[in-house]
Design an enzyme around this catalytic site. Structure first.
Site, PDB file in Angstrom:
ATOM      1  CD  GLU A  91      -0.197   0.934   3.415  1.00  0.00           C
ATOM      2  OE1 GLU A  91      -0.224   2.064   2.899  1.00  0.00           O
ATOM      3  OE2 GLU A  91      -0.091   0.761   4.633  1.00  0.00           O
TER       4      GLU A  91
ATOM      5  CE  LYS B 146      -3.024   1.693  10.896  1.00  0.00           C
ATOM      6  NZ  LYS B 146      -3.607   0.777   9.904  1.00  0.00           N
TER       7      LYS B 146
END
Length: 286
Positions: free
Chosen positions: A58, A192
């Site tokens: 990404e 995360k």
């Protein structure tokens, strides 16, 4: 290089990842297909046509994750790590209204210096293309592009998830719903740390996404830490088991993805734990 930059690289700099991706793509080569959408720049299709391993990356780490020039050097280092293991990196990005699967060095420089880049998720792709805009693709945006280009494996740092108090705010990352409807294997360092990991795993289960930890443990990692306090439903002990899991996921035609969670190496776990504790302290104070 800062601690944050080093820890981002740790997500892809595990000695197993190169071998893992090579074996994955060798096993699932029959599922590769050419991209038929003219907005996708196919500069890595020669590697796919020759049945060579390709891994998608990404680009929001470039456009929104770090300032220049750290963002550029990090992107280049991550690509170099992938190449060092005999795999072709295909960083995905949107440049002037075209989705590019595999950025050149000039394109990486362009995105790293751009001050008006969008963060391009699924919802943003039509607008960015129609307006001729540029931006970095998120996990969901990268998954779409990689799948349409015929790349079945995508490596990232940490995916998005259900935010804390998400049951009230309904703040849930599009990464999770994308995993529920796009058949691609996402290799990450888990979710995360600032998110609600328990609810994230529950949401993935609802979406029908198979989740497995890479290694001998089922401990689910939390980006900076190899343990989040939660467990994956499954684990794969080595690259061969991971390849078989990816192949079976794609062969069933279920149209959902797979999440392979790779804990950071043990030698870096102590630093990760310090960051994890700092995050918990900050959340408590907030």
């Amino acid at each position: 290089m800062s601690t944050g930059q080093r820890l981002f690289l740790l997500q892809t700099d595990d000695k197993h990842l190169g071998r893992l991706n090579s074996m994955m793509l060798g096993k699932v080569s029959t599922f590769l297909q050419r991209c038929g959408i003219p907005t996708f720049h196919r500069c890595r299709m020669h590697a796919l046509a020759e049945n060579k391993p390709v891994v998608a990356l990404e680009s929001t780490i470039i456009t929104h994750g770090m300032p220049y020039p750290q963002n550029l050097s990090t992107a280049q280092e991550v690509e170099a790590i992938v190449r060092a293991h005999g795999v072709t990196p295909a960083t995905v990005g949107v440049l002037q209204g075209r989705v590019h699967v595999g950025l050149t060095q000039e394109q990486l420089h362009f995105l790293s210096r751009s001050e008006a880049s969008l963060k391009v998720s699924r919802r943003d792709l039509p607008y960015a293309i129609s307006k001729g805009l540029s931006g970095g693709t998120t996990v969901s945006g990268t998954m779409i592009a990689a799948h349409r280009a015929g790349i079945p494996v995508f490596v990232t740092g940490g995916i998005g998830g259900v935010h804390r108090d998400g049951e009230s705010s309904m703040d849930v990352s599009a990464d999770l719903t994308e995993l529920g409807r796009t058949p691609i294997a996402v290799v990450s360092a888990g979710v995360k740390s600032i998110l609600d990991i328990g609810r994230t795993l529950e949401f993935l289960e609802t979406q029908g996404v198979c989740v497995a930890t890479f290694g001998n443990s089922r401990d689910f990692p939390a980006f900076f830490s190899p343990k989040s306090g939660f467990t994956s439903p499954y684990n794969v002990a080595d690259a061969e088991e991971a390849a078989k899991l990816i192949a079976s996921t794609l062969s069933l035609g279920l149209q959902n993805g797979l999440l392979l969670a790779v804990p950071i190496p043990e030698e870096h776990a102590a630093v990760g734990q310090l960051i994890q504790e700092a995050i918990q302290t900050a959340v408590a104070e907030a």
